[in-house]
Write a protein that holds these residues in place. Structure first.
Motif, mmCIF file in Angstrom:
data_model
loop_
_atom_site.group_PDB
_atom_site.id
_atom_site.type_symbol
_atom_site.label_atom_id
_atom_site.label_comp_id
_atom_site.label_asym_id
_atom_site.label_seq_id
_atom_site.Cartn_x
_atom_site.Cartn_y
_atom_site.Cartn_z
ATOM 1 N N ARG A 188 0.824 -1.141 -0.043
ATOM 2 C CA ARG A 188 -0.121 -0.095 0.114
ATOM 3 C C ARG A 188 1.029 1.182 0.251
ATOM 4 N NH1 ARG A 188 -4.056 1.738 4.660
ATOM 5 N NH2 ARG A 188 -5.524 3.110 3.521
ATOM 6 N N GLU A 189 2.044 1.203 0.824
ATOM 7 C CA GLU A 189 2.622 2.459 0.951
ATOM 8 C C GLU A 189 3.950 2.487 -0.129
ATOM 9 O OE1 GLU A 189 2.314 0.213 3.767
ATOM 10 O OE2 GLU A 189 0.828 1.561 4.561
ATOM 11 N N CYS A 278 -3.672 -10.524 7.734
ATOM 12 C CA CYS A 278 -4.045 -9.430 6.496
ATOM 13 C C CYS A 278 -5.307 -10.097 5.581
ATOM 14 C CB CYS A 278 -2.827 -9.015 5.689
ATOM 15 S SG CYS A 278 -3.189 -7.950 4.537
ATOM 16 N N PRO A 280 -8.144 -8.546 4.350
ATOM 17 C CA PRO A 280 -9.271 -7.689 4.150
ATOM 18 C C PRO A 280 -10.549 -8.177 3.208
ATOM 19 C CG PRO A 280 -7.354 -6.804 2.956
ATOM 20 C CD PRO A 280 -7.069 -7.920 3.853
ATOM 21 N N ASP A 293 -12.442 -2.708 3.115
ATOM 22 C CA ASP A 293 -11.874 -1.836 3.730
ATOM 23 C C ASP A 293 -10.662 -1.923 4.143
ATOM 24 O OD1 ASP A 293 -14.074 -0.065 3.974
ATOM 25 O OD2 ASP A 293 -15.145 -1.387 5.556
ATOM 26 N N PRO A 294 -9.585 -0.970 4.264
ATOM 27 C CA PRO A 294 -8.179 -1.170 4.513
ATOM 28 C C PRO A 294 -7.824 -1.972 6.001
ATOM 29 C CG PRO A 294 -8.410 0.843 3.716
ATOM 30 C CD PRO A 294 -9.686 0.411 3.913
ATOM 31 N N TRP A 295 -7.174 -2.748 5.902
ATOM 32 C CA TRP A 295 -7.007 -3.782 6.999
ATOM 33 C C TRP A 295 -5.910 -3.136 7.916
ATOM 34 C CZ3 TRP A 295 -9.012 -8.394 8.430
ATOM 35 C CH2 TRP A 295 -8.332 -9.115 9.512
ATOM 36 N N ALA A 296 -6.022 -2.764 9.132
ATOM 37 C CA ALA A 296 -4.960 -2.086 10.241
ATOM 38 C C ALA A 296 -4.065 -3.073 10.452
ATOM 39 C CB ALA A 296 -5.862 -1.450 11.249
ATOM 40 N N ASP A 297 -2.759 -2.552 10.612
ATOM 41 C CA ASP A 297 -1.672 -3.263 11.155
ATOM 42 C C ASP A 297 -1.447 -4.753 10.575
ATOM 43 O OD1 ASP A 297 0.170 -4.037 12.938
ATOM 44 O OD2 ASP A 297 -0.857 -4.923 14.309
ATOM 45 N N PRO A 298 -1.329 -4.859 9.189
ATOM 46 C CA PRO A 298 -1.214 -5.972 8.362
ATOM 47 C C PRO A 298 0.160 -6.559 8.664
ATOM 48 C CG PRO A 298 -1.088 -4.175 6.961
ATOM 49 C CD PRO A 298 -1.366 -3.509 8.242
ATOM 50 N N PRO A 308 -3.014 -4.797 2.300
ATOM 51 C CA PRO A 308 -4.047 -4.433 3.114
ATOM 52 C C PRO A 308 -5.210 -3.415 2.616
ATOM 53 C CG PRO A 308 -2.079 -3.084 3.474
ATOM 54 C CD PRO A 308 -1.816 -4.239 2.361
ATOM 55 N N ALA A 309 -5.032 -3.076 1.293
ATOM 56 C CA ALA A 309 -6.033 -2.255 0.483
ATOM 57 C C ALA A 309 -6.148 -2.561 -0.904
ATOM 58 C CB ALA A 309 -5.787 -0.911 0.854
#
Ligand code: PLP
Ligand code: ZN
Length: 404
Positions: A188-189, A278, A280, A293-298, A308-309
């Motif tokens: 994602r990042e 992970c 989502p 929806d994006p998964w937090a702390d994957p 995650p998204a």
């Protein structure tokens, strides 16, 4: 047909989200109206599907045997390393659960994963449409595939991979001549960083579902399964390790296509497998959500499933729901254990992602998603060659090892 024409039936591109149609004879990324995924459409009006199907037996085994249903118009633009035609193997001894377990192993494809299918087709289209400068953010395998096909097509390639990507994979991308940029975070990042850095660079973005043709290459997974098993022998269920989701979208497109031309009656149910850390897509399926929806702390040890998204998630959910499949999660521990078992008991060396479907079988049986008497195909998406099972095991942390 002129001798160099492939006979491709590609007619145009279309966005399902906002019903925008676009011509397919110029480069395109996402939908210019809504930013959604563009998908290829084919004109099958006068297509003699039965004659075509019959004629397949005289063609070579690469995925280009399906060229009429792929987007490349001119033979001279094909960029190929011989991808496609991976075996479907019986996983013996069959379990006493009463299901027949098959595995389609894409680990032997060029660069060791199913990503070769998508990149072969997408890079061919880049050649056809005059794109010379290409980039992709990737967990690793798509980067390696783009590096290889880019080298073969004499394109400039930049790949963006997460910090911590296997050094051997990075070295291999560089050996193909690609520029490798490592960035922090998950896909994602890394994807966001790539798209920011590439603004104004003239580079073409080959991110998952952000251009229309990689998924066409993935479609050949579904075409090949029907081709190899025969329309009457298709598995009841296909279990697929899901990250960005192109594989599910591609296979669904294949089955719908074959059904629309009368070559397939029964479509296999598609099951999305994701790691517990992970998941989502699985969560959205369980919650009946319209999108992911994006998964937090994957977190997971399977790099390709650390997404995650996923982009264009409506298409992914549609593929699973329309085929009456479902989502299932597996632990990292079960993934490593499955890598061991596939290798020791079945002679198959697979990547962590590819081990996830095997790990999911017991849960699918427990929930009666698959039942005795059914045939279940596990999609093994990548080779285990670059991985050390013991190192992965050690990374699980104390108390969570697979070897006692
Ligand atoms: C080996 C492997 N399997 C599965 C996946 C997930 O693929 P998809 O984008 O089709 O969900 C990846 C993605 O990187 C991968 O490398
Ligand atoms: Zn649109």
């Amino acid at each position: 047909l002129a001798t160099t024409e492939t006979g491709s039936r590609l007619s145009h591109l279309s966005c399902r989200a906002c019903c925008t149609d676009l011509p397919s004879d110029r480069p395109a990324g996402v939908c210019p109206t809504c930013g959604g995924a563009l998908l290829a459409e084919y004109d099958l009006g006068a297509f003699d599907a039965r004659a075509w199907w019959h004629g397949l037996r005289d063609r070579d085994r690469t995925l280009w045997r399906y060229r009429e249903l792929l987007p490349v118009a001119d033979d001279r633009h094909l960029v190929t390393l011989g991808e496609g035609g991976s075996p479907i193997l019986e996983l013996t001894p069959s379990s006493d659960d009463g299901i027949r377990l098959l595995a389609k192993d894409d680990g032997g494809l060029p660069t060791g994963s199913f990503k070769a299918r998508g990149m072969a087709v997408a890079v061919s289209r880049c050649v056809e449409l005059g794109r010379t400068d290409l980039f992709v953010p990737s967990a690793g395998n798509a980067a390696l595939a783009l590096a290889a096909y880019g080298a073969r097509a004499h394109r400039r390639v930049r790949v963006y991979v997460p910090d911590g990507t296997l050094p051997t994979l990075i070295a291999s991308c560089r050996a193909y001549g690609a520029e490798v940029r490592t960035r922090p975070g998950t896909l994602r990042e890394v994807g966001a960083a790539a798209r920011t850095e590439e603004q104004g660079s003239g580079g073409f973005d080959l991110s998952t579902l952000r251009e229309p043709y990689r998924v066409e290459g993935k479609k050949t997974m579904g075409l090949e399964i029907v081709d190899q098993t025969g329309p009457n022998g298709v598995p009841d269920a296909i279990v697929y390790p899901t990250g960005g989701g192109t594989g599910l979208v591609g296979m669904h497109r294949a089955f719908e296509l074959l059904r629309s031309v009368g070559l397939l009656e029964r479509i296999p149910r598609l099951y999305a497998v994701q790691p517990e850390g992970c998941a989502p897509v699985v969560r959205a399926l369980r919650d009946d959500s319209p999108r992911v929806d994006p998964w937090a702390d994957p977190h997971t040890i399977a790099p390709g499933l650390l997404v995650p998204a996923p982009f264009a998630s409506e298409r992914i959910l549609e593929a699973v729901r329309a085929t009456r499949g479902a989502g299932v999660t597996v632990s990292d521990r079960a993934i490593v254990e499955s890598m061991r078992r596939l290798q020791r008991e079945h002679g198959l060396s697979v990547s962590p992602e590819a081990a996830a479907p095997y790990a999911a079988v017991s849960e699918l049986l427990r929930t009666r998603a698959v039942r005795p008497g059914e045939t279940v195909l596990l999609y093994l998406t990548g080779t285990g060659l670059p991985f050390s099972i013991d190192a992965l095991d050690a990374a699980l942390g104390p108390g969570d090892q697979t070897r006692t």
